[in-house]
Design an enzyme around this catalytic site. Structure first.
Site, PDB file in Angstrom:
ATOM      1  N   GLY A 139       1.087  -1.050  -0.114  1.00 21.31           N
ATOM      2  CA  GLY A 139       0.215   0.065  -0.164  1.00 21.31           C
ATOM      3  C   GLY A 139       0.344   1.818   0.000  1.00 21.31           C
TER       4      GLY A 139
ATOM      5  CG  ASN B 298       1.413   4.046  -5.945  1.00 24.41           C
ATOM      6  OD1 ASN B 298       2.364   4.433  -6.034  1.00 24.41           O
ATOM      7  ND2 ASN B 298       2.525   2.136  -5.859  1.00 24.41           N
TER       8      ASN B 298
ATOM      9  CG  MET C  16      -0.978  -7.750  -6.666  1.00 25.85           C
ATOM     10  SD  MET C  16      -0.160  -6.625  -7.743  1.00 25.85           S
ATOM     11  CE  MET C  16       0.680  -8.148  -8.891  1.00 25.85           C
TER      12      MET C  16
ATOM     13  CB  ILE D 262      -7.757  -9.582 -13.666  1.00 26.80           C
ATOM     14  CG1 ILE D 262      -6.082  -9.863 -13.749  1.00 26.80           C
ATOM     15  CG2 ILE D 262      -8.224  -9.011 -14.888  1.00 26.80           C
ATOM     16  CD1 ILE D 262      -5.479 -11.445 -14.835  1.00 26.80           C
ATOM     17  CG  LEU D 263     -11.434  -5.658 -10.744  1.00 29.33           C
ATOM     18  CD1 LEU D 263     -11.193  -3.605 -10.892  1.00 29.33           C
ATOM     19  CD2 LEU D 263     -11.872  -6.002  -9.169  1.00 29.33           C
TER      20      LEU D 263
ATOM     21  CG  ASN E 293      -3.365  -0.766 -12.291  1.00 28.78           C
ATOM     22  OD1 ASN E 293      -2.926  -0.910 -12.070  1.00 28.78           O
ATOM     23  ND2 ASN E 293      -2.925  -1.894 -13.692  1.00 28.78           N
TER      24      ASN E 293
ATOM     25  CG  HIS F  70       1.368  -2.086 -15.811  1.00 24.55           C
ATOM     26  ND1 HIS F  70       1.467  -3.339 -15.044  1.00 24.55           N
ATOM     27  CD2 HIS F  70       2.431  -1.812 -16.700  1.00 24.55           C
ATOM     28  CE1 HIS F  70       1.743  -4.331 -15.890  1.00 24.55           C
ATOM     29  NE2 HIS F  70       2.710  -3.388 -16.416  1.00 24.55           N
TER      30      HIS F  70
ATOM     31  CB  SER G 116       1.964   3.272 -18.024  1.00 23.10           C
ATOM     32  OG  SER G 116       3.184   3.414 -18.881  1.00 23.10           O
TER      33      SER G 116
ATOM     34  CD  GLU H  12     -15.055  -6.432 -21.145  1.00 25.49           C
ATOM     35  OE1 GLU H  12     -15.232  -7.219 -21.278  1.00 25.49           O
ATOM     36  OE2 GLU H  12     -16.665  -5.950 -20.689  1.00 25.49           O
TER      37      GLU H  12
ATOM     38  CG  ASP I  75      -0.888  -4.308 -17.604  1.00 32.03           C
ATOM     39  OD1 ASP I  75      -2.188  -3.716 -16.471  1.00 32.03           O
ATOM     40  OD2 ASP I  75      -1.007  -5.056 -16.836  1.00 32.03           O
TER      41      ASP I  75
ATOM     42  CD  GLU J 196       4.739   1.873  -9.180  1.00 31.87           C
ATOM     43  OE1 GLU J 196       4.155   1.936  -8.543  1.00 31.87           O
ATOM     44  OE2 GLU J 196       5.760   0.927  -9.349  1.00 31.87           O
TER      45      GLU J 196
END
Ligand code: GRF
Length: 190
Positions: free
Chosen positions: A18, A20, A91, A93-94, A108, A110, A137, A143, A146, A175
């Site tokens: 955490g 970020n 970590m 994937i939605l 997000n 990355h 980035s 969907e 990245d 970041e």
């Protein structure tokens, strides 16, 4: 005219440390930032970042169960009128269904110069390929992993002496610097 901007209700999704999240919480407390962090959600109830959020008096929710994580999260997002989700070291994937149902922006961070190195082990791959630069980035979540529009990116030089750990450290520093900037840039241009 109002003196300070109306802040967007924001949820941050995390999975671990955490760092970020901390930088976003710090940013959100500034008068002229465009976000108010209302909720922190994790797919790992033991995530270090949840403790920090709790200590910062932010609502937290941890759920490691794949089956109902998304549905329970959607309910909370609605309950707290969340306008924006920021994934920060999240970590999982939605699903497309989640993205559609939430229907508001999801960002997000990355740790690579997208479109290079989507997915995991970005620093390892950059070093192996003898790249001259690495970076981070911030992009919109779609969907496709990245692959959404990049909002902001920053480079760092890869030195001959760098290894995965030293590069990770350098990139993490940028970041923390660019995620808050990217969010405000994104919200300003909405
Ligand atoms: C960051 O490097 C982020 O870009 C990546 O995972 C790391 C998470 O770090 N996806 P933290 O939890 O924010 O400290």
């Amino acid at each position: 005219m109002e003196k300070y901007p109306c802040k967007k209700n924001t949820a941050v999704f995390i999975s671990g440390r955490g760092s970020n999240l901390k930088s976003l919480i710090k940013h959100s407390k500034k008068k002229n930032s465009l976000i108010k962090i209302i909720l922190v959600i994790s797919n790992n109830p033991d995530a270090e970042g949840l403790k920090y959020a709790f200590g910062s008096k932010i609502k937290i929710y941890g759920n490691k169960h794949k089956s109902n994580f998304e549905n329970k999260s959607l309910k909370l997002l609605k309950k707290y009128n969340i306008d924006l989700i920021c994934l920060a070291g999240f970590m999982k994937i939605l699903s497309g269904n989640f993205i559609k149902k939430f229907s508001k922006p999801i960002l997000n961070i990355h740790p690579s110069l997208l479109p290079k190195y989507k997915g995991l082990n970005t620093h390892e791959r950059a070093i192996k390929n003898k790249d001259r630069f690495a970076g981070a980035s911030i992009h919109k979540v779609t969907e496709k992993l990245d692959s959404g529009k990049v909002i902001l990116q920053k480079k760092v030089k890869i030195l001959k002496t760098d290894n995965v750990r030293s590069l990770e450290k350098k990139v993490l520093k940028i970041e923390h610097e660019i995620y808050p900037k990217a969010i405000d840039k994104f919200l300003t241009n909405l």
